[in-house]
Design a protein around this motif. Structure first.
Motif, PDB file in Angstrom:
ATOM      1  N   ASN A 154       8.550  10.944  11.637  1.00 50.91           N
ATOM      2  CA  ASN A 154       8.098   9.666  12.199  1.00 50.91           C
ATOM      3  C   ASN A 154       8.948   9.230  13.386  1.00 50.91           C
ATOM      4  OD1 ASN A 154       5.893   9.231  10.496  1.00 50.91           O
ATOM      5  ND2 ASN A 154       7.162   8.284   8.912  1.00 50.91           N
ATOM      6  N   ALA A 155      10.241   9.544  13.333  1.00 52.57           N
ATOM      7  CA  ALA A 155      11.119   9.209  14.453  1.00 52.57           C
ATOM      8  C   ALA A 155      10.702   9.990  15.708  1.00 52.57           C
ATOM      9  CB  ALA A 155      12.567   9.517  14.082  1.00 52.57           C
ATOM     10  N   THR A 156      10.356  11.268  15.519  1.00 50.29           N
ATOM     11  CA  THR A 156       9.890  12.084  16.643  1.00 50.29           C
ATOM     12  C   THR A 156       8.581  11.526  17.192  1.00 50.29           C
ATOM     13  OG1 THR A 156      10.927  14.066  15.739  1.00 50.29           O
ATOM     14  CG2 THR A 156       9.170  14.399  17.350  1.00 50.29           C
ATOM     15  N   LEU A 157       7.669  11.167  16.300  1.00 47.92           N
ATOM     16  CA  LEU A 157       6.388  10.591  16.717  1.00 47.92           C
ATOM     17  C   LEU A 157       6.602   9.353  17.571  1.00 47.92           C
ATOM     18  CD1 LEU A 157       3.267  10.327  16.485  1.00 47.92           C
ATOM     19  CD2 LEU A 157       3.653   9.037  14.360  1.00 47.92           C
ATOM     20  N   LEU A 158       7.451   8.459  17.128  1.00 49.91           N
ATOM     21  CA  LEU A 158       7.699   7.218  17.868  1.00 49.91           C
ATOM     22  C   LEU A 158       8.360   7.494  19.212  1.00 49.91           C
ATOM     23  CD1 LEU A 158       8.923   4.909  14.948  1.00 49.91           C
ATOM     24  CD2 LEU A 158       6.710   4.847  16.121  1.00 49.91           C
ATOM     25  N   ALA A 159       9.299   8.435  19.239  1.00 51.78           N
ATOM     26  CA  ALA A 159      10.001   8.751  20.488  1.00 51.78           C
ATOM     27  C   ALA A 159       9.052   9.358  21.515  1.00 51.78           C
ATOM     28  CB  ALA A 159      11.164   9.715  20.206  1.00 51.78           C
ATOM     29  N   VAL A 160       8.192  10.280  21.075  1.00 52.60           N
ATOM     30  CA  VAL A 160       7.234  10.913  22.000  1.00 52.60           C
ATOM     31  C   VAL A 160       6.222   9.882  22.486  1.00 52.60           C
ATOM     32  CG1 VAL A 160       5.413  12.640  22.196  1.00 52.60           C
ATOM     33  CG2 VAL A 160       7.541  13.204  21.011  1.00 52.60           C
ATOM     34  N   SER A 165       3.927   6.853  26.718  1.00 52.18           N
ATOM     35  CA  SER A 165       3.312   5.558  27.021  1.00 52.18           C
ATOM     36  C   SER A 165       3.939   4.928  28.253  1.00 52.18           C
ATOM     37  CB  SER A 165       3.457   4.618  25.825  1.00 52.18           C
ATOM     38  OG  SER A 165       2.951   3.342  26.128  1.00 52.18           O
ATOM     39  N   SER A 166       5.255   5.108  28.398  1.00 50.76           N
ATOM     40  CA  SER A 166       5.942   4.524  29.549  1.00 50.76           C
ATOM     41  C   SER A 166       5.506   5.169  30.857  1.00 50.76           C
ATOM     42  CB  SER A 166       7.452   4.657  29.381  1.00 50.76           C
ATOM     43  OG  SER A 166       7.858   6.016  29.468  1.00 50.76           O
ATOM     44  N   ARG A 167       5.060   6.418  30.800  1.00 52.08           N
ATOM     45  CA  ARG A 167       4.656   7.149  32.004  1.00 52.08           C
ATOM     46  C   ARG A 167       3.151   7.114  32.256  1.00 52.08           C
ATOM     47  NH1 ARG A 167       6.963  12.990  32.687  1.00 52.08           N
ATOM     48  NH2 ARG A 167       6.099  12.558  34.744  1.00 52.08           N
ATOM     49  N   TYR A 168       2.368   7.137  31.153  1.00 49.38           N
ATOM     50  CA  TYR A 168       0.923   7.309  31.325  1.00 49.38           C
ATOM     51  C   TYR A 168       0.087   6.208  30.678  1.00 49.38           C
ATOM     52  CZ  TYR A 168       2.688  11.973  32.399  1.00 49.38           C
ATOM     53  OH  TYR A 168       3.391  13.027  32.928  1.00 49.38           O
ATOM     54  N   GLY A 169       0.743   5.221  30.079  1.00 44.04           N
ATOM     55  CA  GLY A 169      -0.004   4.137  29.456  1.00 44.04           C
ATOM     56  C   GLY A 169      -0.854   4.647  28.303  1.00 44.04           C
ATOM     57  N   ASP A 170      -2.064   4.097  28.185  1.00 45.21           N
ATOM     58  CA  ASP A 170      -2.925   4.473  27.066  1.00 45.21           C
ATOM     59  C   ASP A 170      -3.760   5.721  27.351  1.00 45.21           C
ATOM     60  OD1 ASP A 170      -4.732   3.483  28.880  1.00 45.21           O
ATOM     61  OD2 ASP A 170      -5.442   1.835  27.626  1.00 45.21           O
ATOM     62  N   GLN A 171      -3.466   6.419  28.455  1.00 47.76           N
ATOM     63  CA  GLN A 171      -4.175   7.674  28.731  1.00 47.76           C
ATOM     64  C   GLN A 171      -3.791   8.751  27.725  1.00 47.76           C
ATOM     65  OE1 GLN A 171      -3.469   9.362  32.622  1.00 47.76           O
ATOM     66  NE2 GLN A 171      -4.942  11.024  32.357  1.00 47.76           N
ATOM     67  N   VAL A 172      -2.568   8.651  27.167  1.00 46.07           N
ATOM     68  CA  VAL A 172      -2.065   9.657  26.234  1.00 46.07           C
ATOM     69  C   VAL A 172      -1.864   9.033  24.860  1.00 46.07           C
ATOM     70  CG1 VAL A 172      -0.263  11.341  25.760  1.00 46.07           C
ATOM     71  CG2 VAL A 172      -0.876  10.820  28.127  1.00 46.07           C
TER      72      VAL A 172
END
Length: 212
Positions: A154-160, A165-172
């Motif tokens: 879960n920590a990996t999921l949140l970090a990725v 999100s910071s780079r591509y917003g809701d596109q990813v």
């Protein structure tokens, strides 16, 4: 019926010039060699060997098209990043993948496979950078999540999620996935079904506009 169940092989392509005329929406599956892409596709399709699973990474050398029951196509791209593959072949694969991702008009979204234990490699970032300018959605599967306990996974999921999100917003979008435990299948289907639904709505709107 599940979206990917009973997918049927249709055609394999070795060069961009060999791509068939568009005939249905296409969802591409890409990933670093040995990240679990073939296993993920087989799990989604409910098929033991729909996509070839090998202990030797880098075996998928073609664009493989599989027809879904809904009429859309799942397109399995060559795995990337395996060092033992000759440089000439790696360049050929890269050219094939890049050409397809950047130019294929019927491609509506990319499912990108990453090993949960080794996400966002340089090549993964390159793949996203190739595709992101299209504005089409990207869904990341963090595979082999069963190799980690729940906390680290879960920590990996949140970090990725945070980085992308910071780079591509809701596109990813990003999720955990395990072929071994069949976890995450419904989430992938829900995301891709949303892409197909949006595509259908856009097509209907275009037809209505043309008729008026």
């Amino acid at each position: 019926m599940p979206l990917f169940r009973n997918a049927q092989f249709e055609i394999s392509i070795a060069k961009p010039s060999g791509l068939p005329p568009p005939n249905g929406a296409e969802i591409a599956f890409a990933g670093r060699s040995n990240a679990g892409k073939s296993s993920a596709i087989n799990t989604l399709a409910g098929h033991v060997r729909l996509a070839y699973v090998s202990k030797t990474p880098g075996r998928t050398q073609l664009l493989n098209f599989f027809r879904l029951n809904c009429g859309a196509l799942l397109v399995d791209l060559p795995g990337y990043g395996y060092a033992a593959v000759p440089e000439k072949i790696r360049r050929q694969w890269a050219g094939l993948i890049e050409s397809y991702l950047k130019q294929r008009e019927s491609l509506i979204g990319l499912v990108l496979i990453m090993d949960t234990r080794h996400p966002l490699t340089e090549l993964d970032r390159q793949m996203i950078d190739w595709f992101a300018p299209s504005g089409k959605p990207i869904h990341v599967l963090l595979t082999k999540s069963d190799k980690l306990t729940r906390g680290p996974a879960n920590a990996t999921l949140l970090a990725v999620r945070k980085e992308l999100s910071s780079r591509y917003g809701d596109q990813v979008s990003v999720q955990l996935f395990s072929s071994l435990k069949k976890q995450g299948v419904e989430e992938v289907e829900r995301v891709v079904a949303g892409w197909l639904g949006a595509t259908g709505a856009d097509a209907a709107q275009t037809r209505e506009s043309s008729a008026t």
